[in-house]
Design a protein around this motif. Structure first.
Motif, PDB file in Angstrom:
ATOM      1  N   SER A   1      17.686 102.894 -28.041  1.00 35.83           N
ATOM      2  CA  SER A   1      16.650 103.196 -27.053  1.00 35.83           C
ATOM      3  C   SER A   1      16.686 102.166 -25.931  1.00 35.83           C
ATOM      4  O   SER A   1      17.038 101.003 -26.152  1.00 35.83           O
ATOM      5  CB  SER A   1      15.261 103.183 -27.699  1.00 35.83           C
ATOM      6  N   ALA A   2      16.313 102.624 -24.736  1.00 33.68           N
ATOM      7  CA  ALA A   2      16.089 101.725 -23.601  1.00 33.68           C
ATOM      8  C   ALA A   2      14.630 101.775 -23.161  1.00 33.68           C
ATOM      9  O   ALA A   2      14.261 101.184 -22.142  1.00 33.68           O
ATOM     10  CB  ALA A   2      17.000 102.104 -22.434  1.00 33.68           C
ATOM     11  N   ALA A   3      13.794 102.481 -23.943  1.00 33.05           N
ATOM     12  CA  ALA A   3      12.390 102.656 -23.576  1.00 33.05           C
ATOM     13  C   ALA A   3      11.573 101.385 -23.741  1.00 33.05           C
ATOM     14  O   ALA A   3      10.430 101.312 -23.285  1.00 33.05           O
ATOM     15  CB  ALA A   3      11.769 103.779 -24.406  1.00 33.05           C
ATOM     16  N   THR A   4      12.139 100.372 -24.397  1.00 27.29           N
ATOM     17  CA  THR A   4      11.431  99.102 -24.547  1.00 27.29           C
ATOM     18  C   THR A   4      11.495  98.248 -23.283  1.00 27.29           C
ATOM     19  O   THR A   4      10.875  97.185 -23.220  1.00 27.29           O
ATOM     20  CB  THR A   4      12.022  98.310 -25.723  1.00 27.29           C
ATOM     21  N   SER A   5      12.250  98.678 -22.285  1.00 25.44           N
ATOM     22  CA  SER A   5      12.253  97.983 -20.992  1.00 25.44           C
ATOM     23  C   SER A   5      10.837  97.974 -20.428  1.00 25.44           C
ATOM     24  O   SER A   5      10.049  98.897 -20.662  1.00 25.44           O
ATOM     25  CB  SER A   5      13.192  98.684 -20.012  1.00 25.44           C
TER      26      SER A   5
ATOM     27  N   LEU B   1      20.423  95.083 -32.793  1.00 24.46           N
ATOM     28  CA  LEU B   1      21.169  94.534 -31.666  1.00 24.46           C
ATOM     29  C   LEU B   1      20.319  94.646 -30.405  1.00 24.46           C
ATOM     30  O   LEU B   1      19.565  95.610 -30.233  1.00 24.46           O
ATOM     31  CB  LEU B   1      22.483  95.280 -31.467  1.00 24.46           C
ATOM     32  N   LEU B   2      20.464  93.673 -29.524  1.00 21.73           N
ATOM     33  CA  LEU B   2      19.647  93.619 -28.312  1.00 21.73           C
ATOM     34  C   LEU B   2      20.481  93.182 -27.122  1.00 21.73           C
ATOM     35  O   LEU B   2      21.289  92.247 -27.216  1.00 21.73           O
ATOM     36  CB  LEU B   2      18.492  92.624 -28.506  1.00 21.73           C
ATOM     37  N   GLY B   3      20.271  93.862 -25.984  1.00 23.41           N
ATOM     38  CA  GLY B   3      20.784  93.417 -24.695  1.00 23.41           C
ATOM     39  C   GLY B   3      19.642  93.449 -23.701  1.00 23.41           C
ATOM     40  O   GLY B   3      18.976  94.479 -23.541  1.00 23.41           O
ATOM     41  N   ARG B   4      19.381  92.322 -23.025  1.00 25.78           N
ATOM     42  CA  ARG B   4      18.195  92.239 -22.171  1.00 25.78           C
ATOM     43  C   ARG B   4      18.480  91.404 -20.925  1.00 25.78           C
ATOM     44  O   ARG B   4      19.055  90.320 -21.007  1.00 25.78           O
ATOM     45  CB  ARG B   4      17.034  91.615 -22.948  1.00 25.78           C
TER      46      ARG B   4
ATOM     47  N   ILE C   1      15.113  94.711 -18.216  1.00 25.08           N
ATOM     48  CA  ILE C   1      15.875  95.906 -18.587  1.00 25.08           C
ATOM     49  C   ILE C   1      16.440  95.627 -19.972  1.00 25.08           C
ATOM     50  O   ILE C   1      17.185  94.667 -20.165  1.00 25.08           O
ATOM     51  CB  ILE C   1      16.996  96.188 -17.575  1.00 25.08           C
ATOM     52  N   ARG C   2      16.068  96.468 -20.930  1.00 27.18           N
ATOM     53  CA  ARG C   2      16.358  96.163 -22.328  1.00 27.18           C
ATOM     54  C   ARG C   2      16.949  97.384 -23.028  1.00 27.18           C
ATOM     55  O   ARG C   2      16.482  98.511 -22.844  1.00 27.18           O
ATOM     56  CB  ARG C   2      15.063  95.729 -23.029  1.00 27.18           C
ATOM     57  N   VAL C   3      17.957  97.132 -23.845  1.00 27.47           N
ATOM     58  CA  VAL C   3      18.561  98.177 -24.683  1.00 27.47           C
ATOM     59  C   VAL C   3      18.544  97.684 -26.121  1.00 27.47           C
ATOM     60  O   VAL C   3      18.998  96.573 -26.413  1.00 27.47           O
ATOM     61  CB  VAL C   3      20.002  98.498 -24.242  1.00 27.47           C
ATOM     62  N   ASP C   4      17.978  98.504 -27.022  1.00 24.22           N
ATOM     63  CA  ASP C   4      17.894  98.171 -28.443  1.00 24.22           C
ATOM     64  C   ASP C   4      18.731  99.141 -29.263  1.00 24.22           C
ATOM     65  O   ASP C   4      18.801 100.338 -28.948  1.00 24.22           O
ATOM     66  CB  ASP C   4      16.446  98.253 -28.926  1.00 24.22           C
ATOM     67  N   ALA C   5      19.321  98.618 -30.321  1.00 24.84           N
ATOM     68  CA  ALA C   5      20.034  99.453 -31.288  1.00 24.84           C
ATOM     69  C   ALA C   5      19.710  98.948 -32.689  1.00 24.84           C
ATOM     70  O   ALA C   5      19.588  97.739 -32.909  1.00 24.84           O
ATOM     71  CB  ALA C   5      21.541  99.409 -31.043  1.00 24.84           C
TER      72      ALA C   5
END
Length: 410
Positions: free
Chosen positions: A112-116, A404-407, A75-79
């Motif tokens: 975006s969270a579509a990179t999950s 920025l990344l949260g994964r 589950i990934r969130v990119d900014a």
């Protein structure tokens, strides 16, 4: 006197018993020798040739409950925040950033969270080895810079023994010699192209292997009716030991176009590459990648903004460029790691460039990042990237952004 006679009698009995045992043993030896000669004449003493069946379970029946299924993903969130040169995307698009002479947008935020992604690995033992299936997808779709939420297939293949059929990363490119970046796109000077292919892998020894593939897809780079006549041919040779990895890459495919008078022109596109990774210590590694490519804009990252060739109705002129990437990776401790990367695409002055003055002559990227793993399977990342674009007409554009990344990996 009586004791002496008794002793003599006992010794005589012992000798008789011993002689009987010797006679019986000799008879057994004679019997075994006779059986050995008989087996030899019948060819039964030959050692079975197991060279064609080196695995111990080569002929063992396999039941359904031996199939292993593993689900994975993240589950990934990119900014991304662009200070300069915004392309309204979470992805790095240095090849299409606005030029300095344009009225461009700056200081923009994209998320975006579509990179999950999600995936499943299936392994089933068979009499021919493990039958492996893989299906992996994300949600970037194909219609939006920040992903439109529709499913995009990344990997979909089956493999058995040395053969693979389906969609996966081309042997011409590889992420093994690329630095770890926060940006979803990847490092300039590397590639991640995934094509439908039939691939054969030859294991030379414990340190060496060779991959050869025939690949389909839009490898002709132009929308010509009927599609490509031939698949692309790609290969990779790899040498690897605990501290050093080197890969040699090759690619061939056909380019063709049709003139207004319905005359077809073709030229062969080709590419060659070198990728290396060297482990300086337990915590430090360096990577280096170099490619030379003519007539292709598909395989290398950031090359799609230039055409693969120019066709003037009479002759086809191929674009030609070199790509280079140098990276350094450092593990500070169990929770912190960093990467430093610099890459460039440099196009050759040619008949192609004369006829395409607005296309890119040179692209440059430099990135530095920090990953923090506060708990197991969770990554938080921050990265700064500087980019520059220069056209054949000497116009320039610049990129300055924070990613920025949260994964969470599962």
């Amino acid at each position: 006197m009586s004791m002496t006679l008794q002793q003599a009698k006992a010794e005589s009995e012992d000798n008789s018993a011993l002689n009987e045992k010797i006679i019986k043993l000799q008879q057994q030896i004679d019997y075994l020798m006779e059986q050995q000669n008989l087996n030899k004449n019948n060819g039964l003493n030959k050692v079975p040739d197991l060279s064609q069946n080196k695995t111990s379970n080569a002929y063992k029946p396999v039941s359904a409950d031996q199939t292993k299924i593993k689900f994975y993903g993240n589950i990934r969130v990119d900014a991304a925040y662009d200070f300069e040169g915004s392309t309204r995307s979470i992805a790095n698009k240095t090849g299409s950033i606005p030029l300095d002479n344009s009225n461009s947008t700056s200081k923009s935020l994209n998320v975006s969270a579509a990179t999950s992604r999600v995936g499943v690995d299936i392994v089933k033992p068979t009499s021919k080895g493990d039958l492996v299936g893989k299906l992996e997808a994300d949600f970037m779709g194909s219609g939006g810079d920040n992903g439109n939420g529709s499913v995009r297939v990344r990997h979909a293949y089956i493999s058995l023994g040395n053969w693979l059929i389906g969609q996966t990363t081309s042997p011409f490119v590889n992420s093994d010699t690329a630095p770890s970046l926060v940006d979803f796109t990847g490092a300039m000077g590397t590639g991640t192209q995934r094509n439908v292919q039939v691939r054969y892998q030859h294991i030379v020894d414990a340190k060496q292997k060779l991959l050869v593939a025939l690949e389909g897809g839009d490898v002709e780079n132009k929308n010509v009716e009927g599609g490509s006549r031939f698949p692309a041919l790609t290969m990779r040779y790899e040498f690897k030991n605990p501290d050093f990895l080197v890969q040699l890459h090759g690619m061939l495919h056909e380019n063709r176009s049709v003139s207004d008078t319905n005359e077809e022109q073709t030229k062969l596109a080709w590419g060659a590459g070198l990728g290396t990774k060297y482990k300086l210590s337990e915590n430090d590694s360096v990577v280096f990648n170099y490619y030379h490519i003519a007539g292709d804009n598909r395989y290398m990252l950031y090359s799609k903004d230039n055409d693969a060739f120019y066709f003037d109705q009479n002759r086809m002129y191929l674009s030609e460029f070199d790509s280079v990437e140098l990276g350094y990776m450092r593990k500070w401790n169990e929770n912190l790691r960093s990467s430093l990367s610099a890459g460039s695409l440099i196009y050759k002055d040619s008949n192609f460039s004369v006829n395409n003055p607005d296309q890119n002559k040179r692209l440059i990227n430099a990135s530095v990042n920090l990953f923090w793993t506060p708990v197991e399977k969770v990554d938080l990342g921050v990265e700064y990237t500087y980019g520059k674009r220069e056209t054949f007409s000497d116009l320039e554009g610049k990129l300055s952004r924070i990613n920025l990344l949260g994964r969470y990996n599962f």
